[in-house]
Write a protein that holds these residues in place. Sequence first.
Motif, short mmCIF file in Angstrom:
data_model
loop_
_atom_site.label_atom_id
_atom_site.label_comp_id
_atom_site.label_asym_id
_atom_site.label_seq_id
_atom_site.Cartn_x
_atom_site.Cartn_y
_atom_site.Cartn_z
N GLU A 133 0.81 -1.23 0.00
CA GLU A 133 0.00 0.00 0.00
C GLU A 133 0.84 1.27 0.00
OE1 GLU A 133 -1.26 3.40 2.26
OE2 GLU A 133 -0.47 1.68 3.34
N GLY A 134 1.85 1.36 0.82
CA GLY A 134 2.64 2.58 0.88
C GLY A 134 3.75 2.62 -0.15
N LEU A 135 3.88 1.58 -0.95
CA LEU A 135 5.02 1.48 -1.86
C LEU A 135 4.67 1.65 -3.33
CD1 LEU A 135 6.59 -1.65 -0.15
CD2 LEU A 135 7.21 0.74 0.21
N LYS A 136 3.42 1.39 -3.70
CA LYS A 136 3.11 1.40 -5.12
C LYS A 136 1.93 2.32 -5.45
CE LYS A 136 2.85 -1.56 -9.14
NZ LYS A 136 2.75 -2.87 -9.69
N ASN A 137 0.72 1.86 -5.24
CA ASN A 137 -0.46 2.62 -5.69
C ASN A 137 -1.28 3.23 -4.56
OD1 ASN A 137 0.09 2.06 -8.40
ND2 ASN A 137 -0.94 0.09 -8.27
N GLY A 138 -0.80 3.23 -3.35
CA GLY A 138 -1.46 3.89 -2.24
C GLY A 138 -2.87 3.41 -1.98
N ASP A 139 -3.83 4.35 -1.99
CA ASP A 139 -5.22 4.04 -1.67
C ASP A 139 -5.82 3.01 -2.62
OD1 ASP A 139 -5.06 5.81 0.38
OD2 ASP A 139 -6.18 7.41 -0.60
N GLU A 140 -5.39 3.02 -3.88
CA GLU A 140 -5.92 2.05 -4.84
C GLU A 140 -5.60 0.63 -4.39
OE1 GLU A 140 -4.75 0.85 -9.24
OE2 GLU A 140 -5.68 2.83 -9.16
N ASP A 141 -4.40 0.43 -3.83
CA ASP A 141 -4.04 -0.90 -3.33
C ASP A 141 -4.92 -1.31 -2.16
OD1 ASP A 141 -2.11 -1.55 -5.18
OD2 ASP A 141 -0.50 -0.63 -4.03
N LEU A 142 -5.25 -0.37 -1.28
CA LEU A 142 -6.16 -0.69 -0.17
C LEU A 142 -7.54 -1.05 -0.69
CD1 LEU A 142 -5.20 1.99 2.51
CD2 LEU A 142 -4.64 -0.45 2.48
N LYS A 143 -7.99 -0.35 -1.71
CA LYS A 143 -9.30 -0.67 -2.30
C LYS A 143 -9.28 -2.05 -2.95
CE LYS A 143 -10.58 4.13 -3.02
NZ LYS A 143 -10.72 5.21 -3.99
N LYS A 144 -8.16 -2.38 -3.60
CA LYS A 144 -8.05 -3.71 -4.20
C LYS A 144 -8.03 -4.80 -3.12
CE LYS A 144 -5.72 -2.56 -8.51
NZ LYS A 144 -4.51 -2.77 -9.33
N SER A 145 -7.32 -4.54 -2.03
CA SER A 145 -7.30 -5.54 -0.95
C SER A 145 -8.71 -5.71 -0.37
CB SER A 145 -6.30 -5.15 0.14
OG SER A 145 -6.73 -4.03 0.85
N ASP A 146 -9.44 -4.61 -0.27
CA ASP A 146 -10.82 -4.67 0.21
C ASP A 146 -11.69 -5.47 -0.76
OD1 ASP A 146 -12.98 -3.83 2.01
OD2 ASP A 146 -13.67 -2.63 0.30
N TRP A 147 -11.46 -5.28 -2.06
CA TRP A 147 -12.23 -6.02 -3.07
C TRP A 147 -11.97 -7.51 -2.92
CZ3 TRP A 147 -11.53 -9.39 -7.07
CH2 TRP A 147 -12.60 -9.54 -7.95
N TYR A 148 -10.69 -7.89 -2.77
CA TYR A 148 -10.35 -9.31 -2.61
C TYR A 148 -10.87 -9.87 -1.30
CZ TYR A 148 -7.55 -9.80 -6.81
OH TYR A 148 -7.15 -9.89 -8.12
N LEU A 149 -10.86 -9.05 -0.24
CA LEU A 149 -11.40 -9.51 1.04
C LEU A 149 -12.91 -9.76 0.91
CD1 LEU A 149 -10.78 -10.13 3.97
CD2 LEU A 149 -11.17 -7.73 4.51
N ASN A 150 -13.62 -8.88 0.22
CA ASN A 150 -15.06 -9.11 -0.01
C ASN A 150 -15.28 -10.36 -0.86
OD1 ASN A 150 -16.03 -6.94 1.49
ND2 ASN A 150 -15.74 -5.53 -0.20
N LYS A 151 -14.40 -10.61 -1.83
CA LYS A 151 -14.49 -11.81 -2.65
C LYS A 151 -14.29 -13.05 -1.78
CE LYS A 151 -14.83 -12.28 -6.82
NZ LYS A 151 -16.06 -12.48 -7.59
N LEU A 152 -13.34 -12.98 -0.84
CA LEU A 152 -13.10 -14.09 0.08
C LEU A 152 -14.32 -14.35 0.95
CD1 LEU A 152 -11.18 -16.19 1.33
CD2 LEU A 152 -10.32 -14.37 2.83
N ILE A 153 -14.91 -13.29 1.48
CA ILE A 153 -16.13 -13.43 2.30
C ILE A 153 -17.25 -14.05 1.47
CG2 ILE A 153 -17.94 -12.13 3.49
CD1 ILE A 153 -15.63 -10.16 4.35
N GLU A 154 -17.37 -13.62 0.22
CA GLU A 154 -18.38 -14.17 -0.69
C GLU A 154 -18.18 -15.68 -0.87
OE1 GLU A 154 -18.82 -13.86 -5.43
OE2 GLU A 154 -18.89 -11.93 -4.39
N VAL A 155 -16.93 -16.10 -1.04
CA VAL A 155 -16.62 -17.53 -1.22
C VAL A 155 -16.92 -18.29 0.07
CG1 VAL A 155 -14.73 -19.16 -1.57
CG2 VAL A 155 -14.92 -17.15 -3.03
N LEU A 156 -16.57 -17.70 1.23
CA LEU A 156 -16.79 -18.39 2.51
C LEU A 156 -18.27 -18.55 2.81
CD1 LEU A 156 -14.03 -16.68 4.68
CD2 LEU A 156 -14.02 -19.00 3.77
N GLU A 157 -19.09 -17.61 2.36
CA GLU A 157 -20.53 -17.67 2.65
C GLU A 157 -21.26 -18.71 1.80
OE1 GLU A 157 -21.82 -13.62 2.23
OE2 GLU A 157 -21.26 -13.12 4.28
N LYS A 158 -20.61 -19.18 0.74
CA LYS A 158 -21.27 -20.17 -0.14
C LYS A 158 -21.13 -21.57 0.39
CE LYS A 158 -21.28 -17.61 -4.41
NZ LYS A 158 -20.88 -17.55 -5.76
#
Length: 158
Positions: A133-158
Motif C-alpha cells: 500500500e505505501g510502496l506502489k499505488n497507495g489508496d488504490e491498493d487498499l481498495k483492491k485488498s478490500d475487493w479481494y477480502l469481499n471476494k473471500l467473504i463471498e466464497v466463505l458464505e457459499k
Amino acid sequence: MSAFDVFLLILSGFIAGGIFVFWLFKDDESREKWNEDGYREEYYEQLDENTRLLRRNVELRNQILEYRKGNEETTNQMRKRLGLEPVFSDNVNHPNHYTQGDIETIDYIKDKLTDEEFRGFVKGNVLKYVSREGLKNGDEDLKKSDWYLNKLIEVLEK
C-alpha cells in the motif's frame, strides 16, 4: 490565491476575449468574407455534425443505463457488447486489462481452481495489496485488498 484574485483573473480573461472578438470582426470585410467564401455554411455544417454526434452519445449512454438496470454487467462490458470502446478503467473492480475476453480473469481463475485453492489465491492477493500500500499505488491498493477480502467473504458464505 484569494477568491478576489481568481475573480479578477477570470474577468480579465473575459475582457481579453471580448477585445479579441471585437478586433476579429471589427471591419465589414471580415463579415463579407464570412458570408461569401462559404465559411458560414461550413461552420453550420460542422456545428450540425457535432450536435448529431452529441445526441448519439446521449442515446448510447441512455441505452447503456437501460441495459444495466437489474444487470451485473459493467459499463465497459456493455460498451463492448455495443461495439464501442471502453470509457474508463475501473482499476479496482473491473480493470480493462482483465476484461478483454468474454469472461473476466478472476472468474476464469475461480472456475479452474478448487474452492480451497481459490480461497488461498484470494487471501494471497489481500496480503499482497495490503503489504504494498505505501510502496506502489497507495489508496488504490487498499481498495483492491478490500475487493479481494469481499471476494473471500463471498466464497466463505457459499
